[in-house]
Design a protein around this motif. Structure first.
Motif, PDB file in Angstrom:
ATOM      1  N   VAL A 140      69.666  12.887 -24.953  1.00  0.00           N
ATOM      2  CA  VAL A 140      70.574  11.955 -24.291  1.00  0.00           C
ATOM      3  C   VAL A 140      71.027  12.437 -23.156  1.00  0.00           C
ATOM      4  O   VAL A 140      71.428  13.706 -22.834  1.00  0.00           O
ATOM      5  CB  VAL A 140      71.697  11.317 -25.069  1.00  0.00           C
ATOM      6  N   VAL A 141      71.311  11.559 -21.957  1.00  0.00           N
ATOM      7  CA  VAL A 141      72.139  11.700 -20.716  1.00  0.00           C
ATOM      8  C   VAL A 141      73.177  10.774 -20.929  1.00  0.00           C
ATOM      9  O   VAL A 141      72.767   9.573 -21.069  1.00  0.00           O
ATOM     10  CB  VAL A 141      71.198  11.494 -19.597  1.00  0.00           C
ATOM     11  N   LEU A 142      74.366  11.128 -20.761  1.00  0.00           N
ATOM     12  CA  LEU A 142      75.508  10.047 -20.893  1.00  0.00           C
ATOM     13  C   LEU A 142      76.113   9.794 -19.489  1.00  0.00           C
ATOM     14  O   LEU A 142      75.778  10.879 -18.516  1.00  0.00           O
ATOM     15  CB  LEU A 142      76.510  10.687 -21.823  1.00  0.00           C
ATOM     16  N   SER A 143      76.924   8.597 -19.351  1.00  0.00           N
ATOM     17  CA  SER A 143      77.406   8.506 -18.058  1.00  0.00           C
ATOM     18  C   SER A 143      78.597   9.432 -17.764  1.00  0.00           C
ATOM     19  O   SER A 143      78.942  10.335 -18.453  1.00  0.00           O
ATOM     20  CB  SER A 143      77.942   7.027 -17.952  1.00  0.00           C
ATOM     21  N   GLY A 144      79.106   9.304 -16.523  1.00  0.00           N
ATOM     22  CA  GLY A 144      80.181  10.370 -16.234  1.00  0.00           C
ATOM     23  C   GLY A 144      81.318  10.306 -17.052  1.00  0.00           C
ATOM     24  O   GLY A 144      81.911  11.316 -17.259  1.00  0.00           O
ATOM     25  N   ASP A 145      81.591   9.243 -17.706  1.00  0.00           N
ATOM     26  CA  ASP A 145      82.722   9.091 -18.358  1.00  0.00           C
ATOM     27  C   ASP A 145      82.499   9.537 -20.034  1.00  0.00           C
ATOM     28  O   ASP A 145      83.203   9.256 -20.588  1.00  0.00           O
ATOM     29  CB  ASP A 145      83.553   7.868 -18.409  1.00  0.00           C
ATOM     30  N   LYS A 146      81.233   9.768 -20.207  1.00  0.00           N
ATOM     31  CA  LYS A 146      80.634  10.134 -21.422  1.00  0.00           C
ATOM     32  C   LYS A 146      80.691   8.758 -22.652  1.00  0.00           C
ATOM     33  O   LYS A 146      80.631   9.030 -23.830  1.00  0.00           O
ATOM     34  CB  LYS A 146      81.437  11.146 -21.929  1.00  0.00           C
ATOM     35  N   LYS A 147      80.824   7.735 -22.020  1.00  0.00           N
ATOM     36  CA  LYS A 147      80.957   6.639 -23.076  1.00  0.00           C
ATOM     37  C   LYS A 147      79.858   5.541 -23.092  1.00  0.00           C
ATOM     38  O   LYS A 147      79.944   4.666 -23.908  1.00  0.00           O
ATOM     39  CB  LYS A 147      82.088   5.700 -22.581  1.00  0.00           C
ATOM     40  N   THR A 148      79.013   5.810 -22.139  1.00  0.00           N
ATOM     41  CA  THR A 148      77.725   5.301 -22.143  1.00  0.00           C
ATOM     42  C   THR A 148      76.397   6.058 -22.271  1.00  0.00           C
ATOM     43  O   THR A 148      76.240   6.933 -21.395  1.00  0.00           O
ATOM     44  CB  THR A 148      77.470   4.192 -20.860  1.00  0.00           C
ATOM     45  N   ILE A 149      75.129   5.658 -22.823  1.00  0.00           N
ATOM     46  CA  ILE A 149      74.124   6.071 -22.884  1.00  0.00           C
ATOM     47  C   ILE A 149      73.317   5.781 -21.889  1.00  0.00           C
ATOM     48  O   ILE A 149      72.717   4.700 -21.929  1.00  0.00           O
ATOM     49  CB  ILE A 149      73.402   6.117 -24.332  1.00  0.00           C
ATOM     50  N   GLU A 150      73.035   6.613 -20.915  1.00  0.00           N
ATOM     51  CA  GLU A 150      72.140   6.292 -19.577  1.00  0.00           C
ATOM     52  C   GLU A 150      70.861   6.403 -19.987  1.00  0.00           C
ATOM     53  O   GLU A 150      69.985   5.510 -19.565  1.00  0.00           O
ATOM     54  CB  GLU A 150      72.539   7.106 -18.516  1.00  0.00           C
ATOM     55  N   ARG A 151      70.428   7.325 -20.955  1.00  0.00           N
ATOM     56  CA  ARG A 151      68.768   7.567 -21.130  1.00  0.00           C
ATOM     57  C   ARG A 151      69.033   8.114 -22.651  1.00  0.00           C
ATOM     58  O   ARG A 151      69.772   9.163 -22.886  1.00  0.00           O
ATOM     59  CB  ARG A 151      68.180   8.421 -20.382  1.00  0.00           C
ATOM     60  N   ALA A 152      68.101   7.861 -23.356  1.00  0.00           N
ATOM     61  CA  ALA A 152      68.017   8.396 -24.951  1.00  0.00           C
ATOM     62  C   ALA A 152      66.550   8.544 -24.929  1.00  0.00           C
ATOM     63  O   ALA A 152      65.624   7.572 -24.871  1.00  0.00           O
ATOM     64  CB  ALA A 152      68.481   7.464 -25.988  1.00  0.00           C
ATOM     65  N   ARG A 153      65.947   9.420 -25.749  1.00  0.00           N
ATOM     66  CA  ARG A 153      64.546   9.955 -26.076  1.00  0.00           C
ATOM     67  C   ARG A 153      64.377  10.389 -27.427  1.00  0.00           C
ATOM     68  O   ARG A 153      65.403  11.211 -27.813  1.00  0.00           O
ATOM     69  CB  ARG A 153      63.857  10.892 -25.094  1.00  0.00           C
ATOM     70  N   ILE A 154      63.549   9.905 -28.085  1.00  0.00           N
ATOM     71  CA  ILE A 154      63.260  10.402 -29.519  1.00  0.00           C
ATOM     72  C   ILE A 154      61.741  10.782 -29.783  1.00  0.00           C
ATOM     73  O   ILE A 154      61.009   9.933 -29.319  1.00  0.00           O
ATOM     74  CB  ILE A 154      63.992   9.411 -30.418  1.00  0.00           C
ATOM     75  N   ALA A 155      61.393  11.602 -30.535  1.00  0.00           N
ATOM     76  CA  ALA A 155      60.184  11.948 -30.618  1.00  0.00           C
ATOM     77  C   ALA A 155      60.006  12.363 -32.173  1.00  0.00           C
ATOM     78  O   ALA A 155      61.063  13.244 -32.596  1.00  0.00           O
ATOM     79  CB  ALA A 155      59.299  12.878 -29.872  1.00  0.00           C
ATOM     80  N   TYR A 156      58.863  12.393 -32.934  1.00  0.00           N
ATOM     81  CA  TYR A 156      58.818  12.772 -34.193  1.00  0.00           C
ATOM     82  C   TYR A 156      57.483  13.446 -34.313  1.00  0.00           C
ATOM     83  O   TYR A 156      56.355  13.298 -33.779  1.00  0.00           O
ATOM     84  CB  TYR A 156      58.631  11.370 -35.055  1.00  0.00           C
ATOM     85  N   GLY A 157      57.346  14.208 -35.321  1.00  0.00           N
ATOM     86  CA  GLY A 157      56.273  15.036 -35.676  1.00  0.00           C
ATOM     87  C   GLY A 157      55.839  14.126 -37.204  1.00  0.00           C
ATOM     88  O   GLY A 157      56.866  14.223 -37.769  1.00  0.00           O
ATOM     89  N   VAL A 158      54.723  14.351 -37.621  1.00  0.00           N
ATOM     90  CA  VAL A 158      54.459  13.824 -39.102  1.00  0.00           C
ATOM     91  C   VAL A 158      54.966  12.565 -39.183  1.00  0.00           C
ATOM     92  O   VAL A 158      55.198  11.908 -40.523  1.00  0.00           O
ATOM     93  CB  VAL A 158      54.820  14.985 -40.284  1.00  0.00           C
ATOM     94  N   ALA A 159      55.035  11.671 -38.134  1.00  0.00           N
ATOM     95  CA  ALA A 159      55.167  10.206 -38.308  1.00  0.00           C
ATOM     96  C   ALA A 159      53.878   9.457 -37.909  1.00  0.00           C
ATOM     97  O   ALA A 159      54.006   8.188 -37.668  1.00  0.00           O
ATOM     98  CB  ALA A 159      56.354   9.925 -37.460  1.00  0.00           C
TER      99      ALA A 159
END
Length: 294
Positions: free
Chosen positions: A203-222
């Motif tokens: 994740v990348v959070l906003s300056g105040d750490k309260k909002t998710i500016e970007r989230a990424r997720i990846a899987y193996g064996v899915a």
């Protein structure tokens, strides 16, 4: 004993390219932790090998002129885990490759060999997917770079042309800057086991750490190759760093993943684990980024 037809030792990257063209059926030998075992089992009996193990120019971690983190393809898992650049900017990759096999495998096995095998269970793969890694390939006509999502074609098959060798893995600055992540490997044993499912979140959070500016997720064996879960990423983007967001993020992964039944685990079990790992991965990534769940 190893039943091989011939062993050629490359003296440079360009020499390896030449040998590839002269011996199109030959197998590239890096750390040898897969190829040599397969030869002893008779699966590659009578094959030619091109060893690139002596090419120190393909070892090490650095930051290049474009501020990419550059990992030479012959860099061992142990080296990656201990490297200060990795520990500072993408420690999750060091943690992920530290789960490969045992100490002997990690000392000899390489990041290039792990990705070039093209297997979905590779411990490095889901983290590299989640961090938008770029694969560098060098061939007769020069250097070619492609996103890792395009490098993996199908189970056990990757996009390497007949004259090419993989020379590096690149992590762009836009991918690692202000980004914090967590990898979870679910396996039947705590060591020396192939992942039943592997999940990497960042994740990348906003300056105040309260909002998710970007989230990424990846899987193996899915699925047959490692994969990103785009619907989950969309479900978290711009949302509060909260338990509600974590629950929505985790539920959304089922729109993207395609696990199968096998002797290792059923499809239903893998789906259940995938949801739980996504939730835990996001929550831990938020904590590492300095946030707290609302």
């Amino acid at each position: 004993m190893y039943d091989l037809k011939a062993l050629y030792e490359a003296q440079s990257v360009q020499d390896a390219v030449r040998l590839r063209l002269e011996h199109p059926e030959a197998q590239i030998l890096a750390g040898g932790t897969d190829v040599l075992v397969q030869m002893r089992e008779g699966k590659r009996a009578g094959k030619e090998l091109i060893s690139i193990y002596g090419l120190d120019e393909l070892r090490g971690v650095s930051i290049d002129g474009e501020e990419n983190i550059r990992i030479g393809s012959l860099t061992s898992f142990s080296h990656i885990t201990r490297d200060p650049v990795i520990q500072k900017y993408i420690n999750v990759l060091g943690e992920a490759v530290d789960m490969v096999g045992g100490p002997q495998i990690r000392n000899a096995g390489t990041i290039g060999g792990n990705t070039c095998n093209g297997v979905t269970s590779a411990d490095s793969a889901s983290t590299l997917f989640a961090w938008d890694a770029v694969v560098e390939l060098t061939g007769e006509k020069g250097v070619r770079r492609l996103p890792i999502q395009e490098f993996y074609i199908s189970a056990g098959k990757v996009d390497i042309r007949p004259d090419e060798i993989q020379t590096a893995i690149l992590l762009p600055k836009a991918s690692y800057e202000n980004c914090f992540g967590h990898y979870i490997k679910y396996a039947m044993r705590s060591a020396m086991d192939i992942a039943t499912t592997g999940c990497s979140v960042n994740v990348v959070l906003s300056g105040d750490k309260k909002t998710i500016e970007r989230a990424r997720i990846a899987y193996g064996v899915a699925g047959p190759v490692p994969m990103r879960a785009a619907h989950a990423e969309e479900a978290a983007q711009g949302r509060p760093a909260s338990q509600e967001t974590a629950d929505a993020f985790a539920a959304a992964v089922l729109e993207d993943i395609h696990p199968r039944d096998s002797w290792r685990a059923s499809k239903a079990f893998r789906e259940h684990i995938a949801v739980e790992l996504a939730k835990r991965g996001l929550m831990e990534s938020i904590r590492l980024a300095g946030g707290e769940l609302a």
